[in-house]
Design a protein around this motif. Structure first.
Motif, mmCIF file in Angstrom:
data_model
loop_
_atom_site.group_PDB
_atom_site.id
_atom_site.type_symbol
_atom_site.label_atom_id
_atom_site.label_comp_id
_atom_site.label_asym_id
_atom_site.label_seq_id
_atom_site.Cartn_x
_atom_site.Cartn_y
_atom_site.Cartn_z
ATOM 1 N N TYR A 45 0.824 -1.200 0.000
ATOM 2 C CA TYR A 45 0.000 0.000 0.000
ATOM 3 C C TYR A 45 0.862 1.255 0.000
ATOM 4 O O TYR A 45 1.959 1.272 0.563
ATOM 5 C CB TYR A 45 -0.898 0.019 1.246
ATOM 6 C CG TYR A 45 -1.833 -1.157 1.317
ATOM 7 C CD1 TYR A 45 -1.459 -2.324 1.971
ATOM 8 C CD2 TYR A 45 -3.087 -1.104 0.709
ATOM 9 C CE1 TYR A 45 -2.312 -3.421 2.012
ATOM 10 C CE2 TYR A 45 -3.944 -2.190 0.757
ATOM 11 C CZ TYR A 45 -3.543 -3.343 1.404
ATOM 12 O OH TYR A 45 -4.397 -4.422 1.448
ATOM 13 N N ALA A 46 0.319 2.304 -0.596
ATOM 14 C CA ALA A 46 0.949 3.604 -0.467
ATOM 15 C C ALA A 46 0.811 4.068 0.979
ATOM 16 O O ALA A 46 -0.159 3.731 1.669
ATOM 17 C CB ALA A 46 0.272 4.602 -1.399
ATOM 18 N N GLY A 47 1.778 4.855 1.413
ATOM 19 C CA GLY A 47 1.782 5.295 2.802
ATOM 20 C C GLY A 47 0.519 6.038 3.202
ATOM 21 O O GLY A 47 0.048 5.909 4.341
ATOM 22 N N ALA A 48 -0.049 6.792 2.266
ATOM 23 C CA ALA A 48 -1.220 7.614 2.593
ATOM 24 C C ALA A 48 -2.468 6.796 2.901
ATOM 25 O O ALA A 48 -3.404 7.299 3.539
ATOM 26 C CB ALA A 48 -1.505 8.570 1.444
ATOM 27 N N VAL A 49 -2.487 5.536 2.464
ATOM 28 C CA VAL A 49 -3.699 4.726 2.658
ATOM 29 C C VAL A 49 -3.446 3.512 3.542
ATOM 30 O O VAL A 49 -4.392 2.809 3.896
ATOM 31 C CB VAL A 49 -4.289 4.275 1.303
ATOM 32 C CG1 VAL A 49 -4.510 5.472 0.394
ATOM 33 C CG2 VAL A 49 -3.424 3.221 0.633
ATOM 34 N N LYS A 50 -2.217 3.280 3.888
ATOM 35 C CA LYS A 50 -1.884 2.089 4.674
ATOM 36 C C LYS A 50 -2.622 2.105 5.997
ATOM 37 O O LYS A 50 -2.663 3.122 6.687
ATOM 38 C CB LYS A 50 -0.377 2.018 4.906
ATOM 39 C CG LYS A 50 0.111 0.659 5.350
ATOM 40 C CD LYS A 50 1.639 0.602 5.302
ATOM 41 C CE LYS A 50 2.142 -0.789 5.632
ATOM 42 N NZ LYS A 50 3.621 -0.880 5.557
ATOM 43 N N GLY A 51 -3.225 0.984 6.315
ATOM 44 C CA GLY A 51 -4.005 0.880 7.543
ATOM 45 C C GLY A 51 -5.463 1.255 7.374
ATOM 46 O O GLY A 51 -6.289 0.978 8.260
ATOM 47 N N ARG A 52 -5.800 1.874 6.241
ATOM 48 C CA ARG A 52 -7.193 2.274 5.993
ATOM 49 C C ARG A 52 -7.805 1.539 4.790
ATOM 50 O O ARG A 52 -9.001 1.286 4.787
ATOM 51 C CB ARG A 52 -7.271 3.782 5.725
ATOM 52 C CG ARG A 52 -6.765 4.642 6.876
ATOM 53 C CD ARG A 52 -7.046 6.108 6.633
ATOM 54 N NE ARG A 52 -6.332 6.617 5.461
ATOM 55 C CZ ARG A 52 -6.947 7.162 4.407
ATOM 56 N NH1 ARG A 52 -8.262 7.252 4.369
ATOM 57 N NH2 ARG A 52 -6.233 7.614 3.382
#
Length: 114
Positions: free
Chosen positions: A59-66
């Protein structure tokens, strides 16, 4: 000929969730790397999530975890579950094969409101 048909976008409030679908024809999703991309107005198209043929996801950092990318081999479909959406997630979302890009589908618009 590979066809990619995205759907599931819409208008959602910040903090909400959406699930996008990409129905694929012409290739087998379980044997190919697949990815979701997004393009916000006046910005470049960026890769946000990838699932390798062997099942590993990145995942790209901006969406990781979401965001969560998954696939259903029986339906030859790739999904993007998006949780805790933010205003900056507003974009047109596309799927494609990152190792060798195909013709882009029409995408699906995701608009996050405050």
């Amino acid at each position: 000929q590979v066809q990619l048909v995205e759907s599931g976008g819409g208008l959602v409030q910040a903090g909400g969730s959406l699930t996008l679908s990409c129905v694929v024809s012409g290739i087998t999703v379980g044997r190919n790397d697949m990815a979701w991309y997004r393009q916000a107005p006046e910005k470049q198209r960026d890769l946000v999530a990838r699932i390798l043929g062997i099942g590993i996801t990145t995942y790209a950092g901006a969406v990781k975890g979401r965001f969560t990318i998954t696939r259903d081999n029986a339906k030859n479909t790739v999904y993007l579950q998006m949780n805790n959406l933010k205003l900056e997630d507003t974009a047109v979302y596309y799927c494609n094969t990152p190792s060798s890009l195909r013709s882009w589908g029409q995408g699906t618009q995701v608009t996050v409101s405050s």
